[in-house]
Design an enzyme around this catalytic site. Structure first.
Site, short mmCIF file in Angstrom:
data_model
loop_
_atom_site.label_atom_id
_atom_site.label_comp_id
_atom_site.label_asym_id
_atom_site.label_seq_id
_atom_site.Cartn_x
_atom_site.Cartn_y
_atom_site.Cartn_z
N LYS A 52 -0.25 -2.41 -4.58
CA LYS A 52 0.00 -2.63 -6.04
C LYS A 52 0.41 -3.95 -6.38
O LYS A 52 0.91 -4.80 -5.46
CB LYS A 52 0.84 -1.49 -6.53
CG LYS A 52 0.29 -0.26 -6.35
CD LYS A 52 -0.95 0.08 -6.87
CE LYS A 52 -1.49 1.56 -6.94
NZ LYS A 52 -1.52 2.53 -5.80
C1 LIG Z 1 -1.99 3.94 -6.08
C2 LIG Z 1 -2.19 5.06 -7.01
C3 LIG Z 1 -1.69 6.37 -7.30
C4 LIG Z 1 -0.55 6.74 -6.26
O1 LIG Z 1 0.76 6.01 -5.77
P1 LIG Z 1 1.23 6.26 -4.37
O2 LIG Z 1 2.55 5.50 -4.90
O3 LIG Z 1 0.25 5.59 -3.49
O4 LIG Z 1 1.39 7.61 -4.43
C5 LIG Z 1 -1.83 7.02 -8.12
N1 LIG Z 1 -2.82 6.81 -8.96
C6 LIG Z 1 -3.42 5.38 -9.07
C7 LIG Z 1 -4.62 5.57 -10.03
C8 LIG Z 1 -3.11 4.61 -7.83
O5 LIG Z 1 -4.04 3.72 -8.02
#
Ligand SMILES: *Cc1c(COP(=O)(O)O)cnc(C)c1O
Length: 381
Positions: A190
């Site tokens: 992210k």
């Molecule tokens: C990365 C992501 C998540 C999940 O997050 P995690 O921290 O990996 O559990 C949820 N929704 C979207 C759209 C994402 O890109």
């Protein structure tokens, strides 16, 4: 052109000095646990950054989504209207509570939930709808004011999945503040990371207290372990919070760098029959991932025509990562029995999935490297 010795990633961590300092403080003070200063400071700093009253740091964005679904009181058989073109983590938590997803098609101008299709679904399912989960894909805000007004009108709880869009704004308001419950992620790919982790945010302080309670095994205030409700072990570690806390200091810098990457692609690919992932007026994406779609008339296998898969495989030969667009949920075998709502006979998500590709948008990629990536893409046409 030569194959890159070191892989060019889609989006990898970009780490500074402060992360190590905060992690070392946790070591030095022995707060090697799911309590500690880094967690408190991260929660406070995220509330200030977003302009929101309360937050709870959790083990993942998925855990935060699960707790949001619980707070929205989704129960066996309840309908939850969900973004269709998104990562499965947006919608899986509905099944954890035995709710039923109905997938809402996206729109061409934001790639996010189409408000017109949402209203069709709200009318169709009426009182059975408990909640709406809207994701802001690739860092581009959905039409969050329209979606929020519809949720209010039809009495559905809005959950904003801002996992990809932290620091993006819509009409000058931060993404991750439009829902009654809001979710961010600190996963390694992210815009900022804790290595992993996530957070649930809301202006409802009592709801966030409840989420914190559920995230720490739903332990009642007794000297012994007393339980009236089903709890979870969902809290964030103080080490991870240290990394995320350090990264948060650089969020705006990351956003500016991501924007430059997107703009260089837009400029570099402008003579090709492709479009970059779009956004609407009054919205400022965080440009987490740069994506392209190949124009309909130039799409295919003929001479001078490219496909996303051809570009992906070519980039891969040069040691460059790219990735297909999220495959829409209504096309996933797991959710084959769920309803899909669109406007007329549209299938916008499937069309973007077929013609689109996520390009390497890594903060560690140099301008020179990106120029080579652009040349490789050009040669695919
Ligand atoms: C990365 C992501 C998540 C999940 O997050 P995690 O921290 O990996 O559990 C949820 N929704 C979207 C759209 C994402 O890109």
């Amino acid at each position: 052109m030569q194959r890159f010795d070191k892989k060019i990633w889609l989006s990898s961590p970009y780490i500074h000095k402060e992360e190590r300092k905060f992690v070392n403080e946790a070591f030095d003070t022995n707060w090697m646990s799911t309590i500690g200063e880094n967690i408190d400071k991260l929660e406070g700093a995220m509330c200030s950054y977003l302009g929101c009253k309360a937050s709870v740091a959790l083990a993942s964005g998925t855990a935060a989504l699960h707790l949001a679904v619980k707070l929205a009181n989704v129960q066996h058989g309840d309908i939850v209207l969900c973004s269709d073109m998104t990562f499965a983590a947006t919608v899986n938590p509905v099944s954890y509570e035995r709710g039923i997803q109905v997938f809402i098609d996206c729109e061409k101008d934001t790639w996010n939930m189409n408000p017109t299709a949402l209203e069709i679904a709200l009318k169709k399912y009426g009182k059975k709808v408990k909640a709406v989960i809207v994701a802001d894909l690739y860092g581009t805000p959905a039409k969050l004011d329209e979606i929020s007004a519809l949720c209010e009108k039809y009495n559905a709880v809005m959950i904003e999945d801002a996992a990809e869009s932290l620091s993006a704004t819509y009409k000058e308001r931060q993404s991750g503040t439009f829902g009654k419950y809001n979710v961010v992620s600190f996963n390694g790919n992210k815009i900022i990371t804790g290595t992993s982790g996530g957070m649930l945010l809301s202006d409802d302080e009592a709801a966030i207290s409840k989420a914190k309670f559920l995230s720490t095994q739903a332990r009642e205030p007794f000297p012994w372990y007393q339980h009236c409700e089903l709890g979870y072990n969902y809290r964030m570690s103080n080490l991870i919070a240290g990394v995320a806390r350090g990264q948060l200091l650089h969020l705006d810098q990351h956003k500016a760098m991501k924007k430059k990457i997107w703009q260089r692609y837009q400029n570099g690919l402008k003579d090709l029959p492709v479009q970059m992932n779009p956004f609407v007026e009054h919205s400022e994406p965080n440009y987490w991932l740069s994506c392209l779609t190949i124009n309909k008339d130039s799409f295919g296998d003929g001479i001078g025509k490219a496909t996303p898969e051809k570009i992906r495989l070519t980039l891969d030969k040069y040691n460059v990562e790219s990735r297909p667009i999220w495959k829409p949920m209504h096309l996933q075998p797991l959710y084959a029995d769920r309803d899909f709502i669109t406007v007329g006979n549209d299938n916008v998500g499937e069309d973007i999935f077929t013609r689109g590709l996520c390009l390497p948008s890594d903060l560690n990629m140099t301008e020179e490297q990106q120029t080579v990536v652009i040349e490789i893409i050009k040669n695919c046409f």
